[in-house]
Write a protein that holds these residues in place. Structure first.
Motif, PDB file in Angstrom:
ATOM      1  N   PRO A  30       0.832  -1.207   0.000  1.00 49.49           N
ATOM      2  CA  PRO A  30       0.000   0.000   0.000  1.00 49.49           C
ATOM      3  C   PRO A  30       0.867   1.257   0.000  1.00 49.49           C
ATOM      4  N   GLY A  31       0.262   2.349  -0.423  1.00 48.44           N
ATOM      5  CA  GLY A  31       0.950   3.641  -0.387  1.00 48.44           C
ATOM      6  C   GLY A  31       0.902   4.235   1.004  1.00 48.44           C
ATOM      7  N   ASP A  35      -5.537   6.752  -0.411  1.00 48.46           N
ATOM      8  CA  ASP A  35      -5.841   7.050  -1.811  1.00 48.46           C
ATOM      9  C   ASP A  35      -4.597   7.090  -2.703  1.00 48.46           C
ATOM     10  N   ALA A  36      -3.457   6.691  -2.171  1.00 44.93           N
ATOM     11  CA  ALA A  36      -2.211   6.716  -2.950  1.00 44.93           C
ATOM     12  C   ALA A  36      -2.268   5.707  -4.091  1.00 44.93           C
ATOM     13  N   LYS A  37      -1.689   6.084  -5.221  1.00 46.10           N
ATOM     14  CA  LYS A  37      -1.590   5.158  -6.347  1.00 46.10           C
ATOM     15  C   LYS A  37      -0.484   4.157  -6.044  1.00 46.10           C
ATOM     16  N   GLY A 116       2.088   3.266 -12.468  1.00 39.01           N
ATOM     17  CA  GLY A 116       3.011   3.086 -11.352  1.00 39.01           C
ATOM     18  C   GLY A 116       4.106   2.066 -11.567  1.00 39.01           C
ATOM     19  N   ALA A 117       4.265   1.584 -12.782  1.00 41.54           N
ATOM     20  CA  ALA A 117       5.329   0.612 -13.044  1.00 41.54           C
ATOM     21  C   ALA A 117       6.639   1.348 -13.269  1.00 41.54           C
ATOM     22  N   VAL A 118       7.628   1.044 -12.457  1.00 43.68           N
ATOM     23  CA  VAL A 118       8.960   1.631 -12.613  1.00 43.68           C
ATOM     24  C   VAL A 118       9.933   0.503 -12.947  1.00 43.68           C
ATOM     25  N   ASP A 119      11.026   0.856 -13.609  1.00 43.51           N
ATOM     26  CA  ASP A 119      11.955  -0.182 -14.046  1.00 43.51           C
ATOM     27  C   ASP A 119      12.460  -0.993 -12.862  1.00 43.51           C
ATOM     28  N   PHE A 120      12.778  -2.219 -13.132  1.00 39.60           N
ATOM     29  CA  PHE A 120      13.304  -3.149 -12.142  1.00 39.60           C
ATOM     30  C   PHE A 120      14.678  -2.649 -11.689  1.00 39.60           C
TER      31      PHE A 120
END
Length: 164
Positions: A30-31, A35-37, A116-120
């Protein structure tokens, strides 16, 4: 009930469903606020086509097909055991409900919708995953490391590896 954390990729979903059926689950962290993405590392099915490739258009066509064709996406999920990639608004291939695979596919769609996908991070250097990310994350979960300490430790290892 034993609760533990395993730091790995969604490619383990099918393996976990096979070897530990019904005893494993998955959730996105969770954020900081309700309400965090969601944000998580993600780099599934990452491919590139060389600028001087002889058949670059054919390769690009194939990669687009793999990520957008319903049957190709189904094969990616059933054979690879992980998210098929492609646009987040595409329907996912059907999988058995209540499985880790179903949970990770749903989470991948949420990451896409949240952008919200960031590089590995482990792709940053050759050894950072084993030397810093995994052991420092285990310390963080065990309460032996602070979030700030975790970031500093990973950054220090990153700088160390770049200086070699």
């Amino acid at each position: 009930m034993l609760v533990t954390a395993m730091f790995n990729g969604d490619w383990e979903s099918a393996n976990l469903d096979k070897s530990m059926a019904g005893n494993v689950g998955f959730f996105l962290f969770p954020g900081e606020t309700a309400d965090a993405k969601h944000v998580a590392m993600s780099a599934p099915n990452t491919f590139g086509v060389g600028a001087k490739a002889k058949n670059a258009d054919a390769a690009a066509f194939f990669l687009n097909w793999v990520h957008t064709n319903d049957k190709a996406r189904e094969i990616s999920v059933n054979v690879g055991g992980s998210h098929p990639g492609g646009p987040s608004d595409l329907a996912l291939p059907p999988v058995a409900e209540g499985t880790v695979l179903a949970e990770t596919l749903k989470a991948s769609q949420q990451l896409g919708a949240d952008n919200g996908a960031v590089d590995f991070t482990a792709n940053a250097t050759g050894g950072i995953f084993a030397a810093a990310i995994t052991p420092e994350m285990q310390k963080l979960i065990a309460g032996q490391q602070t979030p700030e300490g975790y970031v500093k430790a990973v950054q220090a290892e990153y700088e160390k590896e770049l200086s070699r």
